[in-house]
Design a protein around this motif. Structure first.
Motif, PDB file in Angstrom:
ATOM      1  N   LYS A 192      30.377  41.403  37.711  1.00 47.86           N
ATOM      2  CA  LYS A 192      31.718  41.902  37.428  1.00 47.86           C
ATOM      3  C   LYS A 192      32.071  41.508  35.998  1.00 47.86           C
ATOM      4  CE  LYS A 192      36.310  42.268  39.324  1.00 47.86           C
ATOM      5  NZ  LYS A 192      37.249  41.861  40.341  1.00 47.86           N
TER       6      LYS A 192
ATOM      7  N   VAL B 283      35.023  42.788  34.232  1.00 49.15           N
ATOM      8  CA  VAL B 283      36.467  42.797  33.969  1.00 49.15           C
ATOM      9  C   VAL B 283      37.056  41.819  34.976  1.00 49.15           C
ATOM     10  CG1 VAL B 283      38.571  44.162  33.909  1.00 49.15           C
ATOM     11  CG2 VAL B 283      36.412  45.192  33.171  1.00 49.15           C
ATOM     12  N   LEU B 284      37.548  40.688  34.478  1.00 42.36           N
ATOM     13  CA  LEU B 284      38.001  39.621  35.357  1.00 42.36           C
ATOM     14  C   LEU B 284      39.486  39.359  35.203  1.00 42.36           C
ATOM     15  CD1 LEU B 284      35.163  36.981  34.750  1.00 42.36           C
ATOM     16  CD2 LEU B 284      35.287  38.709  36.554  1.00 42.36           C
ATOM     17  N   SER B 285      40.137  39.119  36.316  1.00 38.88           N
ATOM     18  CA  SER B 285      41.531  38.679  36.295  1.00 38.88           C
ATOM     19  C   SER B 285      41.555  37.212  35.851  1.00 38.88           C
ATOM     20  CB  SER B 285      42.146  38.809  37.688  1.00 38.88           C
ATOM     21  OG  SER B 285      41.528  37.863  38.565  1.00 38.88           O
ATOM     22  N   ASP B 286      42.734  36.706  35.536  1.00 43.67           N
ATOM     23  CA  ASP B 286      42.860  35.294  35.179  1.00 43.67           C
ATOM     24  C   ASP B 286      42.388  34.403  36.324  1.00 43.67           C
ATOM     25  OD1 ASP B 286      43.799  35.934  32.674  1.00 43.67           O
ATOM     26  OD2 ASP B 286      45.917  35.606  33.181  1.00 43.67           O
ATOM     27  N   GLU B 287      42.674  34.818  37.560  1.00 46.07           N
ATOM     28  CA  GLU B 287      42.248  34.037  38.722  1.00 46.07           C
ATOM     29  C   GLU B 287      40.727  34.022  38.832  1.00 46.07           C
ATOM     30  OE1 GLU B 287      44.620  36.522  38.894  1.00 46.07           O
ATOM     31  OE2 GLU B 287      46.341  35.167  38.974  1.00 46.07           O
ATOM     32  N   GLU B 288      40.081  35.158  38.566  1.00 49.85           N
ATOM     33  CA  GLU B 288      38.619  35.220  38.630  1.00 49.85           C
ATOM     34  C   GLU B 288      37.989  34.395  37.504  1.00 49.85           C
ATOM     35  OE1 GLU B 288      37.902  39.551  40.731  1.00 49.85           O
ATOM     36  OE2 GLU B 288      38.568  39.487  38.636  1.00 49.85           O
ATOM     37  N   LYS B 289      38.591  34.407  36.318  1.00 49.37           N
ATOM     38  CA  LYS B 289      38.099  33.562  35.225  1.00 49.37           C
ATOM     39  C   LYS B 289      38.179  32.095  35.626  1.00 49.37           C
ATOM     40  CE  LYS B 289      39.232  36.708  31.438  1.00 49.37           C
ATOM     41  NZ  LYS B 289      40.080  36.926  30.248  1.00 49.37           N
TER      42      LYS B 289
END
Length: 180
Positions: free
Chosen positions: A45, A47-53
């Motif tokens: 993946k 394109v990551l959200s802040d939560e995924e980062k």
């Protein structure tokens, strides 16, 4: 697993031990982290959200803190680049200039692929280090280099810094450097 290509001879160096030994001779740190440690849904993946980062940082927290304590890094973040990145081509043009920094440039690749082009010793000249998930590299301060993406233009990496505001690129003019 990282692979090195010496530009002057087109010689390729493969295998973790051989790559690590070659890079150490050139003053470049190379390590390998377990890429399968990252949750499967984040392994490809880009394109990551802040939560995924944050999840990526938490997954590799032990490795990050170990590297930081050994090398004096004070802060870290995640960089994600893909076709979805606004102005990706302009951003890459900025990256694709030989430069130096007053601190190490560190990348721990967690997904995708990228290439560091680094100026080696006089006998070696410039060489490419092709990186993929699990590869960790630290290009030392004041060593001419640049970083770019592979053809698929997708990468997620942890960046570590000594200075909390991050590093600043200083252009390095080198008539011996040839794009290839």
């Amino acid at each position: 697993m990282a692979e090195v290509r010496i530009r002057n001879t087109d010689e390729r160096i493969q295998g973790e031990e051989k790559v690590s030994a070659f890079l150490a001779e050139q003053g470049v740190l190379y390590e390998h982290w377990n890429p399968s440690k990252l949750p499967a849904e984040l392994q490809n993946k880009f394109v990551l959200s802040d939560e995924e980062k944050q999840q990526v940082l938490e997954t590799y927290d032990t490795e990050i803190r170990d590297l930081a304590s050994r090398r004096g890094y004070q802060t870290w973040d995640i960089i994600t680049l893909s076709e979805a990145t606004p102005n990706l081509d302009e951003l890459l043009k900025k990256f694709e200039q030989v430069h130096t920094h007053t601190e190490d440039e560190v990348r721990a690749i967690t997904a995708g692929k990228g290439i560091f082009i680094i100026k080696g010793s006089d006998e070696v000249g410039y060489f490419d280090v092709e990186l993929e998930a699990g590869d960790v590299i630290s290009v030392p301060e004041n060593k001419p280099h640049f970083f770019t993406l592979m053809d698929n233009k997708q990468i997620v990496a942890v960046r570590l810094f000594i200075e909390t505001e991050g590093w600043i690129a200083h252009p390095f003019q080198d008539p011996s450097f040839k794009q290839s």
